[in-house]
Design an enzyme around this catalytic site. Structure first.
Site, PDB file in Angstrom:
ATOM      1  N   GLY A   1     -13.212   0.514  -2.415  1.00 60.73           N
ATOM      2  CA  GLY A   1     -14.494   0.850  -1.779  1.00 60.73           C
ATOM      3  C   GLY A   1     -15.567   1.053  -2.834  1.00 60.73           C
ATOM      4  CG  HIS A   2     -15.377   4.442  -5.437  1.00 64.60           C
ATOM      5  ND1 HIS A   2     -14.105   4.907  -5.289  1.00 64.60           N
ATOM      6  CD2 HIS A   2     -16.201   5.448  -5.055  1.00 64.60           C
ATOM      7  CE1 HIS A   2     -14.133   6.144  -4.827  1.00 64.60           C
ATOM      8  NE2 HIS A   2     -15.392   6.499  -4.672  1.00 64.60           N
TER       9      HIS A   2
ATOM     10  CD  GLN B   1     -19.902  16.504  -3.136  1.00 61.37           C
ATOM     11  OE1 GLN B   1     -20.797  16.200  -3.907  1.00 61.37           O
ATOM     12  NE2 GLN B   1     -19.330  15.614  -2.350  1.00 61.37           N
TER      13      GLN B   1
HETATM   14  O1  PAF Z   1     -19.587  10.299  -1.832  1.00 60.17           O
HETATM   15  C1  PAF Z   1     -19.300  10.911  -2.882  1.00 60.17           C
HETATM   16  O2  PAF Z   1     -18.399  10.516  -3.628  1.00 60.17           O
HETATM   17  C2  PAF Z   1     -20.100  12.153  -3.255  1.00 60.17           C
HETATM   18  O3  PAF Z   1     -20.456  12.890  -2.135  1.00 60.17           O
HETATM   19  C3  PAF Z   1     -21.344  11.849  -4.125  1.00 60.17           C
HETATM   20  C4  PAF Z   1     -22.343  10.998  -3.370  1.00 60.17           C
HETATM   21  C5  PAF Z   1     -20.911  11.126  -5.400  1.00 60.17           C
HETATM   22  C6  PAF Z   1     -22.023  13.159  -4.516  1.00 60.17           C
HETATM   23  O4  PAF Z   1     -21.172  13.974  -5.242  1.00 60.17           O
END
Ligand code: PAF
Length: 277
Positions: free
Chosen positions: A33-34, A58
């Site tokens: 995905g990345h 987060q």
């Molecule tokens: O989707 C993620 O991997 C994270 O929420 C992000 C956008 C890198 C922020 O830490």
């Protein structure tokens, strides 16, 4: 490919870049995905910056921050393979120095779904993404559709704060049985991995009903819920049919919508979604 750890190094490199800069923020432990985000960014920009940072703000106090999978060497190898130019790997001290006390709070769209289940999550996401945007100053930033609410929050923030960055949303990459790729899939044992296909099955039901002309959102939610309840290892957190932009729950699907869900498979909480548009 250059790997840098400090904000001043990123700034110095950024100043020398001409042309469009594509940015892919990640928390590492990269999967297809990345890599799809980086590949798309590679086509559309002259330079690609990727960040790898497991952002502590987060994660809730009972969430998996400490256990979140990390493997920097493997990630760097994968990024080299897809042509990333710069990889920014900051420390916590670099991102949140002593005395840090400014936050980005996006209202309304963060109140539902993931925001309701994970208080403070989107405050952490919006803050770190805003910081990364100011540091990297990209032309375009790339996010996966898999985190549909995160995309809605970031689009809202970019518009509200006039950041002038194009947000590119890339379709979810799935395993052959439909399971959305996620760094957290590593937590699943073989039995749970099999059970986890229930998320995609439920979303496929939503899509089929919608394609067949069903517009009653509650009927679709009910059928998705009934299907997931047949899986003994699955525990529903939420099943939603919501407006694609505001994520407000819909009664009737008359505008672009998204079916989304969060389901615990054993101890692992998985999310997934399917646009209905
Ligand atoms: O989707 C993620 O991997 C994270 O929420 C992000 C956008 C890198 C922020 O830490």
């Amino acid at each position: 490919m250059e790997v840098v750890k400090t904000i001043s190094e990123v700034r110095a490199i950024r100043q020398k870049l001409n042309g469009a800069v594509g940015f892919v923020p990640t928390m590492g432990y990269l999967h297809q995905g990345h890599l799809t985000l980086v590949k798309q960014a590679r086509i559309e920009n002259s330079a690609i910056i990727v960040s790898i940072y497991v952002n502590p703000t987060q994660f809730g106090p009972k969430e998996d921050f400490a256990a979140y999978p990390r493997d920097l060497d493997r990630d760097l190898g994968l990024l080299w393979g897809v042509g990333a130019d710069i990889v920014f790997v900051p420390s916590d001290a670099e991102m949140y120095p002593p005395g840090f006390s400014s936050w980005v709070d996006v209202e309304k769209v963060t109140e539902r779904l993931e925001g309701a289940s994970r208080p403070g999550h989107f405050r952490g996401v919006a803050t770190v993404v805003a910081k990364l945007f100011y540091i990297v100053q990209p032309t375009r930033a790339y996010f996966g559709q898999k985190d549909a609410q995160q995309v809605a929050v970031i689009k809202r923030m970019v518009a509200d704060l006039n950041m002038g960055i194009e947000i590119v949303v890339v379709p979810t990459v799935r395993e052959s049985d439909g399971l959305a790729m996620s760094s957290r899939n590593i937590y699943l044992n073989p039995e749970e991995r099999q059970a986890a296909t229930i998320l995609f099955k439920a979303l496929s039901v939503a899509k089929q009903l919608w394609q067949g002309g069903e517009r009653d959102a509650e009927k679709i939610r009910r059928q998705m819920t009934a299907l997931i309840q047949k899986e003994p290892l699955a525990q529903i957190d939420y099943v939603s049919i919501a407006d694609a932009e505001t994520l407000e729950e819909l009664n009737s699907i008359e505008r672009p919508a998204v079916a989304s869900l969060a389901v615990r498979i054993g101890k692992t909480r998985l999310i997934d979604n399917m646009p209905l548009e």
